[in-house]
Motif scaffolding. Sequence first.
Motif, PDB file in Angstrom:
ATOM      1  N   ASP A 188      47.543  50.671  38.697  1.00 28.25           N
ATOM      2  CA  ASP A 188      48.128  49.556  39.444  1.00 28.25           C
ATOM      3  C   ASP A 188      47.044  48.669  40.043  1.00 28.25           C
ATOM      4  OD1 ASP A 188      50.741  50.312  38.929  1.00 28.25           O
ATOM      5  OD2 ASP A 188      50.990  51.358  40.840  1.00 28.25           O
ATOM      6  N   THR A 189      46.042  49.286  40.657  1.00 30.87           N
ATOM      7  CA  THR A 189      44.970  48.519  41.293  1.00 30.87           C
ATOM      8  C   THR A 189      44.218  47.686  40.267  1.00 30.87           C
ATOM      9  OG1 THR A 189      44.737  50.222  42.994  1.00 30.87           O
ATOM     10  CG2 THR A 189      42.910  48.679  42.738  1.00 30.87           C
ATOM     11  N   LEU A 190      43.826  48.314  39.170  1.00 31.71           N
ATOM     12  CA  LEU A 190      43.078  47.586  38.148  1.00 31.71           C
ATOM     13  C   LEU A 190      43.910  46.456  37.554  1.00 31.71           C
ATOM     14  CD1 LEU A 190      40.506  47.286  36.477  1.00 31.71           C
ATOM     15  CD2 LEU A 190      41.462  48.945  34.870  1.00 31.71           C
ATOM     16  N   ASP A 191      45.169  46.724  37.253  1.00 31.50           N
ATOM     17  CA  ASP A 191      46.045  45.684  36.679  1.00 31.50           C
ATOM     18  C   ASP A 191      46.172  44.481  37.617  1.00 31.50           C
ATOM     19  OD1 ASP A 191      46.413  47.301  34.469  1.00 31.50           O
ATOM     20  OD2 ASP A 191      48.440  47.934  35.035  1.00 31.50           O
ATOM     21  N   ILE A 192      46.365  44.752  38.896  1.00 34.81           N
ATOM     22  CA  ILE A 192      46.508  43.666  39.872  1.00 34.81           C
ATOM     23  C   ILE A 192      45.189  42.919  40.026  1.00 34.81           C
ATOM     24  CG2 ILE A 192      46.908  43.147  42.321  1.00 34.81           C
ATOM     25  CD1 ILE A 192      48.999  45.474  42.247  1.00 34.81           C
ATOM     26  N   MET A 193      44.090  43.644  40.073  1.00 38.18           N
ATOM     27  CA  MET A 193      42.785  43.000  40.209  1.00 38.18           C
ATOM     28  C   MET A 193      42.509  42.076  39.027  1.00 38.18           C
ATOM     29  SD  MET A 193      41.379  44.022  43.064  1.00 38.18           S
ATOM     30  CE  MET A 193      39.617  43.837  42.893  1.00 38.18           C
ATOM     31  N   LYS A 194      42.870  42.496  37.827  1.00 36.52           N
ATOM     32  CA  LYS A 194      42.645  41.668  36.634  1.00 36.52           C
ATOM     33  C   LYS A 194      43.430  40.365  36.713  1.00 36.52           C
ATOM     34  CE  LYS A 194      41.686  45.191  33.156  1.00 36.52           C
ATOM     35  NZ  LYS A 194      42.251  45.868  31.972  1.00 36.52           N
ATOM     36  N   VAL A 195      44.671  40.444  37.174  1.00 39.62           N
ATOM     37  CA  VAL A 195      45.544  39.268  37.203  1.00 39.62           C
ATOM     38  C   VAL A 195      45.264  38.390  38.417  1.00 39.62           C
ATOM     39  CG1 VAL A 195      47.945  38.525  37.449  1.00 39.62           C
ATOM     40  CG2 VAL A 195      47.373  40.386  35.893  1.00 39.62           C
ATOM     41  N   GLU A 196      45.165  38.985  39.583  1.00 43.13           N
ATOM     42  CA  GLU A 196      45.117  38.236  40.835  1.00 43.13           C
ATOM     43  C   GLU A 196      43.720  37.819  41.273  1.00 43.13           C
ATOM     44  OE1 GLU A 196      47.796  37.253  42.390  1.00 43.13           O
ATOM     45  OE2 GLU A 196      49.239  38.415  41.239  1.00 43.13           O
ATOM     46  N   HIS A 197      42.707  38.579  40.921  1.00 41.88           N
ATOM     47  CA  HIS A 197      41.391  38.321  41.502  1.00 41.88           C
ATOM     48  C   HIS A 197      40.313  38.163  40.447  1.00 41.88           C
ATOM     49  CE1 HIS A 197      38.140  38.900  44.564  1.00 41.88           C
ATOM     50  NE2 HIS A 197      38.989  38.176  45.233  1.00 41.88           N
ATOM     51  N   ASN A 198      40.224  39.079  39.527  1.00 41.01           N
ATOM     52  CA  ASN A 198      39.293  39.068  38.394  1.00 41.01           C
ATOM     53  C   ASN A 198      37.893  38.581  38.768  1.00 41.01           C
ATOM     54  OD1 ASN A 198      38.360  39.509  35.875  1.00 41.01           O
ATOM     55  ND2 ASN A 198      39.539  37.925  34.873  1.00 41.01           N
ATOM     56  N   GLY A 199      37.348  39.189  39.816  1.00 38.89           N
ATOM     57  CA  GLY A 199      35.981  38.882  40.213  1.00 38.89           C
ATOM     58  C   GLY A 199      35.792  37.544  40.895  1.00 38.89           C
ATOM     59  N   ALA A 200      36.874  36.918  41.329  1.00 38.98           N
ATOM     60  CA  ALA A 200      36.810  35.573  41.905  1.00 38.98           C
ATOM     61  C   ALA A 200      35.784  35.457  43.019  1.00 38.98           C
ATOM     62  CB  ALA A 200      38.190  35.154  42.410  1.00 38.98           C
ATOM     63  N   GLY A 223      33.971  38.471  44.067  1.00 35.73           N
ATOM     64  CA  GLY A 223      33.171  39.688  44.068  1.00 35.73           C
ATOM     65  C   GLY A 223      33.630  40.664  45.131  1.00 35.73           C
ATOM     66  N   GLY A 224      32.910  41.745  45.236  1.00 39.18           N
ATOM     67  CA  GLY A 224      33.248  42.746  46.226  1.00 39.18           C
ATOM     68  C   GLY A 224      32.866  44.133  45.751  1.00 39.18           C
ATOM     69  N   LEU A 284      32.995  46.628  36.755  1.00 38.74           N
ATOM     70  CA  LEU A 284      31.649  46.055  36.653  1.00 38.74           C
ATOM     71  C   LEU A 284      31.667  44.786  35.815  1.00 38.74           C
ATOM     72  CD1 LEU A 284      29.678  49.370  36.166  1.00 38.74           C
ATOM     73  CD2 LEU A 284      29.503  47.842  38.142  1.00 38.74           C
ATOM     74  N   ASN A 285      32.426  44.788  34.735  1.00 36.01           N
ATOM     75  CA  ASN A 285      32.525  43.601  33.882  1.00 36.01           C
ATOM     76  C   ASN A 285      33.173  42.422  34.602  1.00 36.01           C
ATOM     77  OD1 ASN A 285      31.263  44.852  31.733  1.00 36.01           O
ATOM     78  ND2 ASN A 285      33.170  45.504  30.781  1.00 36.01           N
ATOM     79  N   MET A 286      33.975  42.705  35.626  1.00 32.83           N
ATOM     80  CA  MET A 286      34.570  41.634  36.427  1.00 32.83           C
ATOM     81  C   MET A 286      33.654  41.201  37.567  1.00 32.83           C
ATOM     82  SD  MET A 286      38.665  42.403  36.721  1.00 32.83           S
ATOM     83  CE  MET A 286      38.596  44.117  37.207  1.00 32.83           C
ATOM     84  N   GLY A 287      32.504  41.858  37.718  1.00 34.99           N
ATOM     85  CA  GLY A 287      31.536  41.451  38.730  1.00 34.99           C
ATOM     86  C   GLY A 287      31.568  42.228  40.028  1.00 34.99           C
ATOM     87  N   TYR A 288      32.307  43.317  40.072  1.00 33.92           N
ATOM     88  CA  TYR A 288      32.372  44.118  41.288  1.00 33.92           C
ATOM     89  C   TYR A 288      31.283  45.177  41.312  1.00 33.92           C
ATOM     90  CZ  TYR A 288      36.938  42.004  41.737  1.00 33.92           C
ATOM     91  OH  TYR A 288      37.950  41.097  41.832  1.00 33.92           O
ATOM     92  N   TYR A 289      30.915  45.594  42.504  1.00 32.64           N
ATOM     93  CA  TYR A 289      30.054  46.747  42.690  1.00 32.64           C
ATOM     94  C   TYR A 289      30.935  47.977  42.755  1.00 32.64           C
ATOM     95  CZ  TYR A 289      26.129  43.728  43.893  1.00 32.64           C
ATOM     96  OH  TYR A 289      25.135  42.798  43.850  1.00 32.64           O
TER      97      TYR A 289
END
Length: 105
Positions: free
Chosen positions: A35-47, A49-50, A66-71
């Motif tokens: 759920d977290t990954l799916d939402i992050m991909k749609v709603e934030h996608n590294g917009a 960082g974090g 990591l590919n979306m730019g997160y630590y």
Amino acid sequence: EPEREIQKHWFSAQLAIAKKTGLPVIIHSRDAAKDTLDIMKVEHNGATGGVIHCFSYGVEMAREYLNMGYYIGIGGVLTFKNAKKALATHRKLCYTVRCMRLFTS
């Protein structure tokens, strides 16, 4: 589950605020990996960082973040006797990519 849907709604809303204000996010996901990954991909996608804090999932999921730019933050869980997945993730990723090891007393 209604409670889970409510959590997903407010999680999405918080990500929208972070995106609008340009602030990074710190995510602590527990028992909600997909759920977290799916939402992050749609709603934030590294917009903005974090950090995906206290990460305890597998290498493949870590690579997606990591590919979306997160630590990736791996904390004291590494000291637990049953932390095999976290240790495997740490060994495969943390010497070559954006990985934070956080130990507190």
